[in-house]
Design an enzyme around this catalytic site. Structure first.
Site, mmCIF file in Angstrom:
data_model
loop_
_atom_site.group_PDB
_atom_site.id
_atom_site.type_symbol
_atom_site.label_atom_id
_atom_site.label_comp_id
_atom_site.label_asym_id
_atom_site.label_seq_id
_atom_site.Cartn_x
_atom_site.Cartn_y
_atom_site.Cartn_z
ATOM 1 N N GLU A 172 0.695 -0.983 0.033
ATOM 2 C CA GLU A 172 0.356 -0.433 -0.469
ATOM 3 C C GLU A 172 0.670 1.558 -0.350
ATOM 4 O O GLU A 172 0.774 1.915 1.016
ATOM 5 C CB GLU A 172 -0.587 -0.086 1.195
ATOM 6 N N GLU A 366 -5.649 -8.216 -1.343
ATOM 7 C CA GLU A 366 -6.048 -8.201 0.215
ATOM 8 C C GLU A 366 -7.907 -8.185 0.110
ATOM 9 O O GLU A 366 -8.436 -7.164 -0.824
ATOM 10 C CB GLU A 366 -5.785 -7.010 0.918
#
Ligand code: BG6
Length: 472
Positions: A172, A366
């Site tokens: 991220e 995810e």
């Protein structure tokens, strides 16, 4: 309709949220080891005696990975995503030689993943770095980190190249804006004003882009069969109304994330960020070859996390969480106790937008539901009835199937936290994602016993059917 034959079903975790053993095997402290309440809290000054730090034991995956991976095998998973703790390999980041015990741990771990019929998908840096690098250099704000990361990458690519073919550089990376300490090891709380803060953030991002490009180059030279992806958080963002100002504000929020994937997937700084940096007085320190390196070494695939969506209203402040940006609630969607809005169609929209923009393979690294699970005793057995989790996954799987039917190349789906782990956002244990319950509470009490939830058998069957939910 349906999923491709070689679709990579699996689960995803991160070293600092599951391994524990924070001082074992020669590991040095990492930035996550000084956080008590997750990525939005401020680190303590070193490790303070008497305070509870969730990463120190986590769920003890370090000692129990065989048991946990056996359960992942029972789920029929084809891929298991985890990360390497940088400070297990280079305890301060500065050592000339890697820590052999740390390397051996991951050798064994990757062997075990293979022996359980899964491919490892490895994040090289998932919200962590050796604490020393953050304290000495203010993390990625300093260019000094580039060669140190290069050394770390060379070590792990050399050692694990035969065992790992799917790699991700930074978890991220677009969260450098919203959780700068976790994503880049920088202390923006030490900046004296907004301009300095922005300078730190963009400088860190630039240094990470150069490091990312170097990792891609190294991977292609050393391991021609392997793929080096990038990883971003992409929640769905909608305008709060059809007011043109809301639509424009939404576009600007999306650009905050696209900036990162544009650089890493297209190989150049986008025009909108150049303008933004200019307006904020940001002056990037870079070397002559940086832009060329970035241009020539783009990532092989784009992976991302998707949990929820939000709406954006012009003039109303947004905040950033682990699940992505958060604006105003959408009245058409249900909300979890943590304020995350459940939106499977949003995943389809994100997949379409990303494929449209880059035309490269996508990996859902995810997705999952964090919920408060209850253990009940039934006929002398501990049971967890988590139909809400089954419902969440079912609806998201259908959305992915629709995107695939539209022609989008999706490599795989890694469910976040297939066994309960520490929450990155808050440091809690009680925000549970797993198919496997782990007996531990927010204060660190519990036996660490592993218990299958109802969703376990359901997920195992779904994966066995290669996602054919109609036959369930
Ligand atoms: C992602 C992170 O942002 O969201 C994970 O990559 C994190 O590390 C996940 O755990 C879920 O967030 P949380 O706060 O519920 O743990």
């Amino acid at each position: 309709m349906g999923f491709p034959e070689n679709f990579l079903w699996g689960g995803a975790v991160a070293a600092n949220q599951c391994e524990g053993a924070w001082r074992e095997g020669g590991k040095g402290p990492s930035i996550m080891d000084v956080l008590q309440h997750g990525v939005h809290s401020l680190p303590t000054e070193g490790i303070q005696p008497g305070l509870y730090y969730p990463s120190h034991e986590s769920v003890d995956f370090y000692h129990r990975y065989r048991e946990d991976l056996k359960l992942m095998e029972e789920l029929n998973f084809k891929v298991f995503r985890t990360s390497i703790g940088w400070s297990r390999i280079y305890p301060t980041g500065m050592e000339k030689e890697p820590n052999e015990e740390g390397l051996r741990f991951y050798d064994n771990l990757f062997d075990e993943i293979h022996s359980r019929g899964m491919e490892p998908l490895v994040t090289i840096s998932h919200f962590e770095m050796p604490l020393y690098l953050s304290e000495r250099y203010n993390g990625w704000e300093s260019r000094e980190l580039i060669p140190l990361f290069e050394k770390y990458c060379r070590t792990v690519l050399t050692r694990f190249g035969k065992k790992v073919k799917y790699w991700l550089t930074f978890n991220e990376i677009n969260n450098v804006h919203t959780m700068p300490y976790a994503a880049a090891g920088i202390r923006i709380d030490r900046a004296s004003n907004k301009a300095e803060e922005q300078q730190m953030i963009y400088q860190a991002a630039h240094n990470m882009f150069v490091a990312n490009a170097k990792a891609v180059k190294m991977c292609h030279e050393m391991l021609p069969e392997a793929l080096m992806g990038c990883m971003l958080s992409f929640s769905g963002v909608y305008p709060n109304s059809s007011r043109p100002e809301d639509v424009h504000a939404t576009m600007e929020i999306e650009e905050r994330s696209y900036f990162f994937s544009d650089v890493m997937m297209r190989g150049a700084y986008p025009w909108y960020t150049r303008k933004l940096m200019e307006r904020q007085g940001v002056q990037l320190r870079m070397e002559q070859k940086d832009l060329e390196l970035i241009r020539e070494n783009t990532n092989d695939f784009l992976s991302f996390s998707y949990y929820r969506s939000t709406t954006i209203k012009d003039g109303v402040m947004t905040t950033g969480h682990t699940g992505g940006v958060k604006g105003i609630d959408n009245p058409y969607l249900d909300t979890t106790p943590w304020g995350w809005q459940i939106d499977p169609t949003g995943l389809r929209i994100v997949l379409e937008k990303l494929y449209d923009r880059y035309g490269k393979k996508l990996f859902i690294a995810e997705n999952g539901l964090g919920a408060r699970d209850e253990v009940v005793m039934e006929q002398g057995e501990k049971r967890i009835h988590d139909n809400y989790r089954i419902d969440y996954i079912h609806r998201h799987i259908r959305a992915i199937e629709e995107a695939i039917a539209d022609g989008i190349e999706v490599m795989g789906y890694a469910y976040w936290g297939p066994f309960d782990i520490v929450s990155a956002g808050t440091g809690e244990m009680e925000k549970r994602y797993g198919f496997v319950y782990i007996d531990k509470d927010n204060e660190g009490n519990g036996s660490l016993e592993r218990i299958k939830k109802d969703s376990f058998a359901w997920m195992a069957r779904l994966v066995d059917l290669n996602g054919d939910w109609r036959s369930l």
